[in-house]
Enzyme design. Structure first.
Site, PDB file in Angstrom:
ATOM      1  N   HIS A  12      36.322  25.025 -13.778  1.00 13.99           N
ATOM      2  CA  HIS A  12      36.671  25.051 -15.203  1.00 13.99           C
ATOM      3  C   HIS A  12      36.988  23.646 -15.733  1.00 13.99           C
ATOM      4  CE1 HIS A  12      40.928  26.331 -13.648  1.00 13.99           C
ATOM      5  NE2 HIS A  12      40.887  25.029 -13.767  1.00 13.99           N
ATOM      6  N   HIS A  59      47.275  24.723 -17.510  1.00 18.30           N
ATOM      7  CA  HIS A  59      47.518  23.318 -17.158  1.00 18.30           C
ATOM      8  C   HIS A  59      48.580  22.740 -18.090  1.00 18.30           C
ATOM      9  CE1 HIS A  59      43.447  24.402 -15.911  1.00 18.30           C
ATOM     10  NE2 HIS A  59      43.540  23.494 -14.966  1.00 18.30           N
ATOM     11  N   HIS A 193      38.470  18.490  -5.660  1.00 18.15           N
ATOM     12  CA  HIS A 193      38.833  17.392  -6.563  1.00 18.15           C
ATOM     13  C   HIS A 193      40.279  16.986  -6.360  1.00 18.15           C
ATOM     14  CE1 HIS A 193      40.130  20.885  -8.976  1.00 18.15           C
ATOM     15  NE2 HIS A 193      40.528  20.151 -10.000  1.00 18.15           N
ATOM     16  N   GLU A 240      43.140  25.033  -6.305  1.00 16.45           N
ATOM     17  CA  GLU A 240      42.754  26.048  -7.306  1.00 16.45           C
ATOM     18  C   GLU A 240      41.826  27.118  -6.730  1.00 16.45           C
ATOM     19  OE1 GLU A 240      42.961  23.222 -11.317  1.00 16.45           O
ATOM     20  OE2 GLU A 240      41.019  23.779 -10.502  1.00 16.45           O
TER      21      GLU A 240
END
Lengths: 280, 136
Positions: A12, A59, A193, A240
């Site tokens: 996302h 977030h 990431h 995530e």
């Protein structure tokens, strides 16, 4: 009866949403990242899901440090795209499905998953970017959305095993909903990431692809990956991917892969995407 | 079950990764007001006040002098050490008009050009960066 007909996993990355919003998807940098979603968009036009249970993480948008729920389910009527600091994305307001959402919340709590219930919130890129990737740029989103927000920011996040088991509980809840609904469940975030510190930019193509491999079939290996392995192998934000396991758990005993896509990079991140169907 | 039930062993492993600050409860406590300050920049009216006089805006928050200076310096690695979390700090660099790619490159010690080129070439390899103790 309501039934879960498919599961989708997707990154996302906010930059993917920005590229769509700013009309940059034809630029050479972005073309290969988006190419892997063409198949899914065509497939979704045929599937016509009534409801998507969309697992994502907030977030620092709807939730700040004041309250940190581990699993929170959106039971509201609708959710506006959030202003994350540069103005809200110009995408449709997200319409909820309060009847099914409350049914899942109640069922999961009785099933010993102590869900937090959200009636009002704005939704950030974690939720709206997957909608854009899978549905493109319609005037209105073609399905009702039940947001399911997972804490993967403040440690410890839930274990992979707990996420998988929550998926199983969600599947039981959906199956006991009397209305005839075509329901999909999406797990979002990742893949590898790291957005912080001198190790920023870490990408692990081999690990990511082994994760995608093991979403298919009847393997239960993924539920036993400890947090430290995600951190070491896929970067601090790779954690995530535990959210994909809620999706996988909800698909039951075994799955078949309908479509798969992987591309490096989008901004700082490896883009991963998979479409799965449950096998009896 | 997945992984350890021993919280001390669980947390101790987080210090064994080079160049990485895991956002533990200890950091969440240390950085509480720092992160809430950053969160306040979600509101347009706060962003305007912040841009007009950063130092005065910071004085409204119970931050340590080190935290205030690190914010003014946009020293993101230092801010991570002082309890900042990247998703909250993102409100600061977004207000500056910076992308994640730009802000993250400053933490890597690389120029934006070199960092971007590294990402396009497949990103940073995990080889040698998994564990300090095990040198792998």
């Amino acid at each position: 009866m309501a039934r879960i007909t498919a599961g989708i996993g997707t990154s996302h990355v906010p930059a993917l949403g920005a590229a769509m919003d700013l009309g940059k998807t034809q630029e050479p940098y972005w073309v290969p990242a988006f190419a892997g979603y063409e198949w899914t968009r065509a497939w979704e036009r045929e599937q016509k899901p009534d409801v998507v249970i969309l697992v994502y993480n907030d977030h620092a948008t709807a939730f700040d440090m004041k309250i940190i729920p581990t699993f929170a389910i959106g039971c509201g009527e609708q959710y506006a795209p959030a202003d994350e600091g540069w103005g809200p994305r110009k995408v449709p307001v997200v319409q909820g499905h309060p009847d099914l959402a409350w049914h899942i919340a109640q069922s999961c709590i009785l099933d010993e998953f102590d869900m937090t219930i959200i009636n009002e919130m704005d939704v950030d890129h974690g939720l709206t970017v997957p909608l854009s990737l899978v549905f493109g740029q319609p005037e209105a989103w073609p399905a009702r959305i039940i947001p399911l927000a997972v804490n993967v920011v403040t440690y410890p996040p839930p274990s992979g095993n707990r996420c998988w088991a929550l998926g199983e509980a969600i599947a039981r809840a959906v199956e006991s909903f009397p209305e005839d609904l075509n329901v999909q469940i999406w797990g979002t975030g990742g893949m590898s990431h790291q957005l912080q510190g001198p190790r920023a930019g870490l990408i692990n193509k081999e690990w990511d692809n082994r994760f995608l491999d093991r979403l298919e079939g009847d393997s239960q290996e993924l539920r036993h990956i400890p947090h430290i392995e995600y951190l070491r192998e896929t970067g601090s934000e790779g954690i995530e991917m535990v959210m994909w396991l809620i999706m996988r758990g909800a698909l039951g005993r075994a799955t078949r892969t309908l479509h798969r896509h992987y591309h490096i990079p989008a901004s700082n991140t490896a883009v991963g995407h998979i479409v799965l169907e449950p096998l009896p | 079950m997945t992984g350890t039930r021993d919280i001390h062993a669980y947390l101790a492993e987080f210090d064994d990764m080079p160049g990485t600050r895991v956002f533990t409860a200890k950091r969440a406590r240390q950085g509480y007001h720092l992160n809430q300050f950053a969160m306040s920049l979600m509101k347009p009216e706060n962003r305007e006040r912040w841009k007009t006089d950063e130092r005065a805006y910071l004085e409204e928050w119970p931050l340590s002098d080190e935290q205030k200076q690190a914010v003014l310096d946009r020293d993101y690695n230092r801010l991570l050490d002082l309890g900042g979390n990247i998703y909250f700090l993102a409100k600061v660099f977004s207000t500056d008009g910076q992308s994640f790619l730009q802000a993250v490159s400053t933490m890597s010690g690389m120029s934006l050009e070199d960092y971007s080129a590294m990402m396009i070439a497949g990103g940073r390899s995990p080889e040698g960066l998994r564990s300090i103790r095990e040198k792998r």
